[in-house]
Design an enzyme around this catalytic site. Sequence first.
Site, PDB file in Angstrom:
ATOM      1  N   SER A  29       0.834  -1.212   0.000  1.00  0.00           N
ATOM      2  CA  SER A  29       0.000   0.000   0.000  1.00  0.00           C
ATOM      3  C   SER A  29       0.866   1.258   0.000  1.00  0.00           C
ATOM      4  O   SER A  29       0.616   2.212  -0.736  1.00  0.00           O
ATOM      5  CB  SER A  29      -0.896   0.019   1.243  1.00  0.00           C
ATOM      6  OG  SER A  29      -1.817  -1.037   1.198  1.00  0.00           O
ATOM      7  N   ARG A 129     -13.404  -7.007 -11.553  1.00  0.00           N
ATOM      8  CA  ARG A 129     -13.697  -6.357 -10.262  1.00  0.00           C
ATOM      9  C   ARG A 129     -14.475  -5.049 -10.440  1.00  0.00           C
ATOM     10  O   ARG A 129     -14.353  -4.371 -11.463  1.00  0.00           O
ATOM     11  CB  ARG A 129     -12.384  -6.107  -9.498  1.00  0.00           C
ATOM     12  CG  ARG A 129     -11.698  -7.414  -9.147  1.00  0.00           C
ATOM     13  CD  ARG A 129     -10.388  -7.202  -8.427  1.00  0.00           C
ATOM     14  NE  ARG A 129     -10.576  -6.623  -7.102  1.00  0.00           N
ATOM     15  CZ  ARG A 129      -9.574  -6.252  -6.312  1.00  0.00           C
ATOM     16  NH1 ARG A 129      -8.331  -6.394  -6.733  1.00  0.00           N
ATOM     17  NH2 ARG A 129      -9.820  -5.752  -5.130  1.00  0.00           N
ATOM     18  N   ASP A 327      -7.005  -8.240   4.292  1.00  0.00           N
ATOM     19  CA  ASP A 327      -6.225  -9.098   3.390  1.00  0.00           C
ATOM     20  C   ASP A 327      -5.717 -10.363   4.071  1.00  0.00           C
ATOM     21  O   ASP A 327      -5.106 -11.212   3.420  1.00  0.00           O
ATOM     22  CB  ASP A 327      -5.037  -8.314   2.822  1.00  0.00           C
ATOM     23  CG  ASP A 327      -5.496  -7.229   1.856  1.00  0.00           C
ATOM     24  OD1 ASP A 327      -6.569  -7.392   1.246  1.00  0.00           O
ATOM     25  OD2 ASP A 327      -4.784  -6.218   1.713  1.00  0.00           O
ATOM     26  N   LYS A 354     -12.391  -9.137  -3.868  1.00  0.00           N
ATOM     27  CA  LYS A 354     -10.934  -8.921  -3.906  1.00  0.00           C
ATOM     28  C   LYS A 354     -10.377  -9.529  -5.198  1.00  0.00           C
ATOM     29  O   LYS A 354     -11.123  -9.735  -6.144  1.00  0.00           O
ATOM     30  CB  LYS A 354     -10.292  -9.541  -2.662  1.00  0.00           C
ATOM     31  CG  LYS A 354     -10.698  -8.854  -1.369  1.00  0.00           C
ATOM     32  CD  LYS A 354     -10.145  -7.451  -1.307  1.00  0.00           C
ATOM     33  CE  LYS A 354     -10.590  -6.722  -0.067  1.00  0.00           C
ATOM     34  NZ  LYS A 354     -10.210  -5.303  -0.106  1.00  0.00           N
ATOM     35  N   ARG A 358     -12.641 -14.360  -2.117  1.00  0.00           N
ATOM     36  CA  ARG A 358     -11.710 -15.072  -1.220  1.00  0.00           C
ATOM     37  C   ARG A 358     -12.399 -16.061  -0.289  1.00  0.00           C
ATOM     38  O   ARG A 358     -11.771 -17.021   0.165  1.00  0.00           O
ATOM     39  CB  ARG A 358     -10.868 -14.062  -0.429  1.00  0.00           C
ATOM     40  CG  ARG A 358      -9.815 -13.433  -1.311  1.00  0.00           C
ATOM     41  CD  ARG A 358      -8.930 -12.442  -0.599  1.00  0.00           C
ATOM     42  NE  ARG A 358      -7.811 -12.098  -1.468  1.00  0.00           N
ATOM     43  CZ  ARG A 358      -7.027 -11.040  -1.285  1.00  0.00           C
ATOM     44  NH1 ARG A 358      -7.231 -10.216  -0.279  1.00  0.00           N
ATOM     45  NH2 ARG A 358      -6.036 -10.810  -2.122  1.00  0.00           N
ATOM     46  N   ARG A 403      -2.779 -14.034  -2.489  1.00  0.00           N
ATOM     47  CA  ARG A 403      -2.951 -14.416  -1.078  1.00  0.00           C
ATOM     48  C   ARG A 403      -3.587 -15.802  -0.942  1.00  0.00           C
ATOM     49  O   ARG A 403      -3.351 -16.502   0.048  1.00  0.00           O
ATOM     50  CB  ARG A 403      -3.750 -13.355  -0.326  1.00  0.00           C
ATOM     51  CG  ARG A 403      -3.043 -12.004  -0.373  1.00  0.00           C
ATOM     52  CD  ARG A 403      -3.371 -11.058   0.729  1.00  0.00           C
ATOM     53  NE  ARG A 403      -2.938  -9.711   0.362  1.00  0.00           N
ATOM     54  CZ  ARG A 403      -1.694  -9.248   0.490  1.00  0.00           C
ATOM     55  NH1 ARG A 403      -0.752 -10.015   0.998  1.00  0.00           N
ATOM     56  NH2 ARG A 403      -1.394  -8.024   0.109  1.00  0.00           N
TER      57      ARG A 403
HETATM   58  C1  S3P Z   1      -5.624  -1.364  -0.096  1.00  0.00           C
HETATM   59  C2  S3P Z   1      -6.901  -1.402   0.394  1.00  0.00           C
HETATM   60  C3  S3P Z   1      -7.666  -2.650   0.574  1.00  0.00           C
HETATM   61  C4  S3P Z   1      -6.772  -3.885   0.504  1.00  0.00           C
HETATM   62  C5  S3P Z   1      -5.790  -3.803  -0.624  1.00  0.00           C
HETATM   63  C6  S3P Z   1      -4.889  -2.591  -0.470  1.00  0.00           C
HETATM   64  C7  S3P Z   1      -4.952  -0.059  -0.246  1.00  0.00           C
HETATM   65  O1  S3P Z   1      -8.632  -2.727  -0.446  1.00  0.00           O
HETATM   66  O2  S3P Z   1      -7.568  -5.048   0.360  1.00  0.00           O
HETATM   67  O3  S3P Z   1      -4.983  -4.966  -0.689  1.00  0.00           O
HETATM   68  O4  S3P Z   1      -3.722  -0.020  -0.433  1.00  0.00           O
HETATM   69  O5  S3P Z   1      -5.649   0.974  -0.166  1.00  0.00           O
HETATM   70  P1  S3P Z   1     -10.079  -2.021  -0.313  1.00  0.00           P
HETATM   71  O6  S3P Z   1      -9.900  -0.580  -0.347  1.00  0.00           O
HETATM   72  O7  S3P Z   1     -10.859  -2.538  -1.498  1.00  0.00           O
HETATM   73  O8  S3P Z   1     -10.628  -2.536   0.981  1.00  0.00           O
END
Ligand code: S3P
Length: 448
Positions: A29, A129, A327, A354, A358, A403
């Site tokens: 992130s 998605r 995650d 996701k 999942r 994952r």
């Molecule tokens: C993330 C937010 C999450 C997470 C993803 C990374 C991010 O997703 O599942 O792996 O870096 O902002 P969502 O915003 O869809 O919950």
Amino acid sequence: MSGHGTPLPMTSSACGPLNGVAEVPGDKSISHRSLILGAMAVGETRITGLLEGEDVLDTAKAMRAFGAEVTRHDDGSWSVHGVGVGGFAEPDQVIDCGNSGTGVRLIMGTMATSPITVTFTGDASLNGRPMARVTDPLALFGAQAVGRNGGRLPMTIVGAADPVPVRYEVPVPSAQVKSAVLLAGLNAPGQTVVIEKEATRDHSERMLAGFGAEISVEESEDGRVITLTGRPELKPQVIAVPRDPSSAAFPVCAALITPGSDVLVPGIGLNPTRAGLFTTLREMGANLTYENEREEGGEPVADLRARFSPDMKGIVVPAERAASMIDEYPVLSVVAANSTGKTMMGGVKELRVKESDRIDAMARGLRACGVTIEEGEDWWEVTGLGPQGVPGGAVCESFLDHRIAMSFMVLGMAAQAPVSVDDGNPIATSFPIFEPLLNGLGARVKRG
Ligand code: S3P
């Protein structure tokens, strides 16, 4: 990159104790955000510890297509010479975000308030998605999106020539949606306000402040109210990306279920918006300790020490904790299968959208390996088999989801018969050194 080439079957077999130090790569992130905010600053941002996984490399490529200069140095550090807020050029090619929902959604936000037209695509997982969750709020700024039926990629976004600021209450707990709106707000005049009912990871807020944007966060009855003043001049930064708690989850969980293990995972960020898994594991009775607790770059950090924990018990994971470990549910379900009693995971509807569905992906593979799973639209429950372990002996589908593939490899480490996945290629999106790192601790993960 769209597509991951020829499928790469992988098999994990029961191993002796896992021992040693597991240095996991940089946070995914924070890596995406470092490149994107670096591209929006004027001058040179230097980044160390960047995750060099496919998802992040696709974002680096995209930033180049918008006009930023992005360079990898021989010592493994990166430089981004940004073009400034509002300085994005129109790319002369389709932006391919590969497998990355974070990459595409954050970049869509970033370009949506510039007068440029951009077409986005991705691999089969990403193209399935939902994108309307991002394009709906971007339309309020004045951007237009045309995608496939139901708001899917490939999709073209026509950025707003004359953007207006927005006030937006995020309807789903999603840091990607929140961040897309904040990044769009950067190039809108006046104040953009984002309200989230449930706190999601706050890296965008922290990093925007670090780059010099005027941003405030207030807790109110409606939730977290984030106010950003548009059109700042972002100042380049020196960023040390911390190691990824979501990647740390794999060696930690592997050590907890594999007899005799003792593994140290140093330098892991314990930002409360990310650390829900570790709290949950400790509640289950895991022998997981935080050593050398400290603060780095304004974030709480610790070395995690995980030891074999034969007495873990199933629990009800509080639904309000979901965003802080979203995650990590796939690998938690593997620990749950090796614990005694039932582990109930509720409030997790987001798991269905996701990189794969999942809940479905893990339920199929775990059932094939002899584990009982019950599920509903927004919950699932795993019946643990206790320290006797999981029968295993199945080939599980990874559904283009890193994952899922890594979770089944962890399952195999303590199962009675080897566990395989049909395709381990997606692991390279977030944890390219997964296989050598786990094998270096004593695991038996093999290709084929
Ligand atoms: C993330 C937010 C999450 C997470 C993803 C990374 C991010 O997703 O599942 O792996 O870096 O902002 P969502 O915003 O869809 O919950």
